[in-house]
Design a protein around this motif. Structure first.
Motif, PDB file in Angstrom:
ATOM      1  N   PRO A 150       0.828  -1.209   0.000  1.00  0.00           N
ATOM      2  CA  PRO A 150       0.000   0.000   0.000  1.00  0.00           C
ATOM      3  C   PRO A 150       0.862   1.258   0.000  1.00  0.00           C
ATOM      4  O   PRO A 150       2.080   1.174   0.187  1.00  0.00           O
ATOM      5  CB  PRO A 150      -0.806  -0.102   1.294  1.00  0.00           C
ATOM      6  N   ASN A 151       0.246   2.403  -0.216  1.00  0.00           N
ATOM      7  CA  ASN A 151       0.989   3.663  -0.306  1.00  0.00           C
ATOM      8  C   ASN A 151       1.462   4.144   1.061  1.00  0.00           C
ATOM      9  O   ASN A 151       0.984   5.139   1.590  1.00  0.00           O
ATOM     10  CB  ASN A 151       0.107   4.712  -0.980  1.00  0.00           C
ATOM     11  N   LYS A 152       2.413   3.392   1.634  1.00  0.00           N
ATOM     12  CA  LYS A 152       2.982   3.696   2.940  1.00  0.00           C
ATOM     13  C   LYS A 152       4.475   3.904   2.791  1.00  0.00           C
ATOM     14  O   LYS A 152       5.091   3.293   1.929  1.00  0.00           O
ATOM     15  CB  LYS A 152       2.755   2.506   3.888  1.00  0.00           C
ATOM     16  N   PHE A 153       5.042   4.744   3.645  1.00  0.00           N
ATOM     17  CA  PHE A 153       6.482   4.934   3.615  1.00  0.00           C
ATOM     18  C   PHE A 153       7.161   3.808   4.382  1.00  0.00           C
ATOM     19  O   PHE A 153       6.824   3.530   5.532  1.00  0.00           O
ATOM     20  CB  PHE A 153       6.860   6.289   4.219  1.00  0.00           C
ATOM     21  N   ILE A 154       8.110   3.133   3.726  1.00  0.00           N
ATOM     22  CA  ILE A 154       8.797   2.007   4.376  1.00  0.00           C
ATOM     23  C   ILE A 154      10.307   2.250   4.458  1.00  0.00           C
ATOM     24  O   ILE A 154      10.865   3.036   3.691  1.00  0.00           O
ATOM     25  CB  ILE A 154       8.514   0.665   3.649  1.00  0.00           C
ATOM     26  N   VAL A 155      10.936   1.558   5.391  1.00  0.00           N
ATOM     27  CA  VAL A 155      12.402   1.607   5.530  1.00  0.00           C
ATOM     28  C   VAL A 155      12.933   0.198   5.752  1.00  0.00           C
ATOM     29  O   VAL A 155      12.179  -0.705   6.110  1.00  0.00           O
ATOM     30  CB  VAL A 155      12.867   2.484   6.727  1.00  0.00           C
ATOM     31  N   GLY A 156      14.241   0.042   5.565  1.00  0.00           N
ATOM     32  CA  GLY A 156      14.898  -1.244   5.803  1.00  0.00           C
ATOM     33  C   GLY A 156      15.238  -1.921   4.492  1.00  0.00           C
ATOM     34  O   GLY A 156      14.744  -1.553   3.430  1.00  0.00           O
ATOM     35  N   TYR A 157      16.121  -2.896   4.568  1.00  0.00           N
ATOM     36  CA  TYR A 157      16.554  -3.660   3.412  1.00  0.00           C
ATOM     37  C   TYR A 157      16.979  -2.721   2.267  1.00  0.00           C
ATOM     38  O   TYR A 157      16.567  -2.854   1.129  1.00  0.00           O
ATOM     39  CB  TYR A 157      15.448  -4.622   2.950  1.00  0.00           C
ATOM     40  N   GLY A 158      17.804  -1.742   2.622  1.00  0.00           N
ATOM     41  CA  GLY A 158      18.326  -0.806   1.621  1.00  0.00           C
ATOM     42  C   GLY A 158      17.584   0.520   1.580  1.00  0.00           C
ATOM     43  O   GLY A 158      18.137   1.533   1.159  1.00  0.00           O
TER      44      GLY A 158
END
Ligand code: IMP
Ligand code: MG
Length: 176
Positions: A150-158
């Motif tokens: 979904p249109n969410k801001f994600i972080v991690g794995y690069g």
């Protein structure tokens, strides 16, 4: 829950799910272009982990290179995509497969498609680990998609939030 700068993030996608998606992507590309010696082009900075793990799963002859683009400021995508490091190799007649960590608005892939099409490549394909269908604004086909989110801001794995979070082995999303 983890804290990066001023924001909190909660676990979202596990290392196992990522591994599964990359196994599938590598098998699909191998089926389609395994006899072609493709050149994989990772889009820095975000795609460094994806490229590393993807390549370990891709068993046929291939080459790898990187291009560096930047469009994000904080948690917002901007319209101007800058090329910070280019490719100096002759790509004419080659099968070029772009590897992205995530496709969001599509500004970056659009810019890159123009860039590589101008170099008389044989095939230009786009592979991405993550894809945000609700945010995507372009007509360009994304040929290989790992995980739709979904249109969410994600972080991690690069993926980072203002430089932080790239070293996380799992993916986190912004806490609501
Ligand atoms: P686009 O040009 O809007 O498609 O954005 C592509 C680039 O923005 C990606 O390659 C990432 O580097 C960055 N980006 C997009 N979405 C996210 C996110 O949720 N977290 C971190 N970086 C992102
Ligand atoms: Mg990127």
């Amino acid at each position: 829950m983890i804290q990066l700068h001023d924001k909190q993030f909660v676990p979202f996608i596990s290392a196992k799910e990522i591994d599964f998606a990359l196994t599938k992507l590598a098998a699909q590309v191998e089926d389609d272009f395994g006899d072609d010696t493709p050149i994989f082009i990772g889009v820095l900075n975000g795609a460094f982990m994806v490229v590393s793990d993807f390549l370990k799963k891709y068993k046929k002859p291939c080459e790898v290179s990187f291009i560096k683009m930047a469009s994000y400021e904080g948690t917002e995508s901007t319209d101007s995509v800058k090329q910070l490091i280019g490719i100096n190799q002759d790509l004419s007649g080659r099968t070029v497969i772009l590897i992205e960590d995530i496709v969001d608005t599509g500004n970056t892939v659009e810019e890159l498609k123009h860039l590589f099409k101008a170099q008389n490549v044989k095939h230009f394909k786009i592979a991405t680990l993550f894809f945000k269908p609700e945010a995507y604004k372009k007509d360009i086909k994304i040929d290989y998609i790992g995980i739709r989110i979904p249109n969410k801001f994600i972080v991690g794995y690069g993926l980072d939030y203002d430089g932080l979070g790239r070293n996380l082995t799992e993916v986190y999303k912004l806490a609501e």
